[in-house]
Write a protein that holds these residues in place. Structure first.
Motif, short mmCIF file in Angstrom:
data_model
loop_
_atom_site.label_atom_id
_atom_site.label_comp_id
_atom_site.label_asym_id
_atom_site.label_seq_id
_atom_site.Cartn_x
_atom_site.Cartn_y
_atom_site.Cartn_z
N ASN A 193 0.85 4.20 -2.85
CA ASN A 193 0.54 5.51 -2.41
C ASN A 193 1.41 6.53 -2.32
OD1 ASN A 193 -2.31 4.66 -2.54
ND2 ASN A 193 -2.14 3.76 -0.61
N SER A 199 0.89 -1.18 0.09
CA SER A 199 -0.04 0.04 0.06
C SER A 199 0.81 1.24 0.13
CB SER A 199 -0.83 -0.02 1.13
OG SER A 199 -1.69 1.26 1.35
N THR A 215 -6.05 9.70 4.14
CA THR A 215 -6.83 9.44 2.78
C THR A 215 -5.93 9.96 1.52
OG1 THR A 215 -8.90 9.58 3.69
CG2 THR A 215 -8.77 9.51 1.53
N PRO A 216 -5.66 9.10 0.67
CA PRO A 216 -4.74 9.33 -0.68
C PRO A 216 -5.51 10.68 -1.35
CG PRO A 216 -5.19 7.24 -0.57
CD PRO A 216 -6.08 7.56 0.64
#
Length: 253
Positions: free
Chosen positions: A185, A181, A227-228
Motif C-alpha cells: 500500500n 501490507s 483506508t487506501p
C-alpha cells in the motif's frame, strides 16, 4: 591475580565531562552499542561507576538503554546529528512540506529518521488555528511498532530489520503480515505506541534510492482514515513522494 580497576578520586565536574566525552567517542559507524564492562575497561574505572555514567547519559537523552548491560546513542544525539551533519537538506526541504501537510489536513505532521536501531523524530509541525494539538518531542525515539518504526522495518535495510525484529517480543508472522501490507500500500499505520493516539507514515527516499526518513501524521485515535485511497493517505503519499523527488529519488517518477 585480579586486575579489577579501582576508582580514582573524583576531581569535580570537569572529570565528569571528560569521561562522558570518552564514552560518546566509543561510538562510531561500526560500533553502535557499548556495554558497561567495555566502558569500565576503557575508562579504567569500576563497573559501578561505569554504570552510573551510562545511566546519567541515558537520562539526559545522550544514550539509550537497550537492556541491562548495553547502551546505544540516544535520541538527543541522533536528532542533533540529523540537523547539524546528516540531514540539513532533508530538514530544509521537509520543513515547508510539513507545514503545508499539517495545515491541509488539520493534523500534526512529523519527520523521522533512522538512528541505527530505531526511528527518531527530528521535526514536528502542528496545524495552525487549533487550540489543542498533538505534538511529538524532537529527539523522541519511535519504537519498532510505531508507524514510523514499521516504515523503516518495511523499506529500510534488511540487517537493521532483522536486528530490530529479534528484540521484539511479538509474533513474527503478525509483523511480517503488517510489513507486507505496508509494502503493497505504500504506508504504515499504528495505534500501538500510546493509548488514544494513532499515526500513519510513508517512506522518503534519497538519490541512492535508500530510505532517508519517514513522513507521518499523528492524531487522536479515530481521526485519521487509514483506508487506501482516503484523503489522508493520498495527501501523505503525495507529500512523501514530493520530498523523495526533491532529494533526487526516482521512485515516485
Amino acid at each position: 591475580m585480579s586486575t579489577a580497576h579501582q576508582d580514582p578520586p573524583v576531581s569535580g565536574g570537569l572529570q565528569v565531562v571528560a569521561r562522558s566525552a570518552q564514552i560518546l567517542r566509543m561510538f562510531d559507524s561500526e560500533r553502535t552499542e557499548v556495554r558497561i564492562n567495555d566502558v569500565a575497561e576503557e575508562l579504567a574505572i569500576g563497573r559501578t561507576s561505569a554504570h552510573r555514567y551510562l545511566q546519567s547519559l541515558a537520562s539526559e537523552g545522550f544514550l539509550q538503554r537497550i537492556n541491562d548491560s548495553d547502551y546505544q546513542l540516544g535520541p538527543l544525539i541522533v536528532g542533533l546529528a540529523a540537523s547539524m551533519v546528516g540531514g540539513p537538506a532533508l530538514l530544509d526541504i521537509a520543513s515547508p512540506e510539513l507545514e503545508r501537510l499539517a495545515a491541509a489536513l488539520g493534523q500534526t505532521a512529523v519527520l523521522g529518521i533512522w538512528s541505527g536501531s530505531s526511528a527518531v523524530a527530528v521535526a514536528c509541525k502542528e496545524p495552525p488555528g487549533k487550540s489543542v494539538n498533538m505534538t511529538v518531542r524532537i529527539g523522541a525515539p519511535l519504537g519498532p511498532t510505531s508507524a514510523q518504526g514499521m516504515a523503516f522495518l518495511a523499506w529500510g535495510k534488511p540487517a537493521a530489520r532483522e536486528k530490530s525484529l529479534s528484540r521484539l517480543n511479538v509474533d513474527r508472522d503478525t509483523i511480517q503480515a503488517q510489513l507486507n501490507s505496508a509494502l503493497a500500500n505504500g504506508y504504515t499505520a499504528s495505534t500501538a505506541v500510546i493509548d488514544g493516539v494513532e499515526a500513519l507514515a510513508a517512506p522518503i527516499f534519497d538519490s541512492s534510492e535508500q530510505m532517508a526518513g519517514t513522513l507521518a501524521l499523528v492524531a487522536p485515535t479515530g481521526v485519521l482514515d487509514s483506508t487506501p485511497g482516503s484523503p489522508h493517505i493520498k495527501e501523505l503519499l503525495a507529500t512523501a513522494a514530493n520530498l523523495s523527488t526533491a532529494l533526487g529519488s526516482t521512485k515516485a517518477s
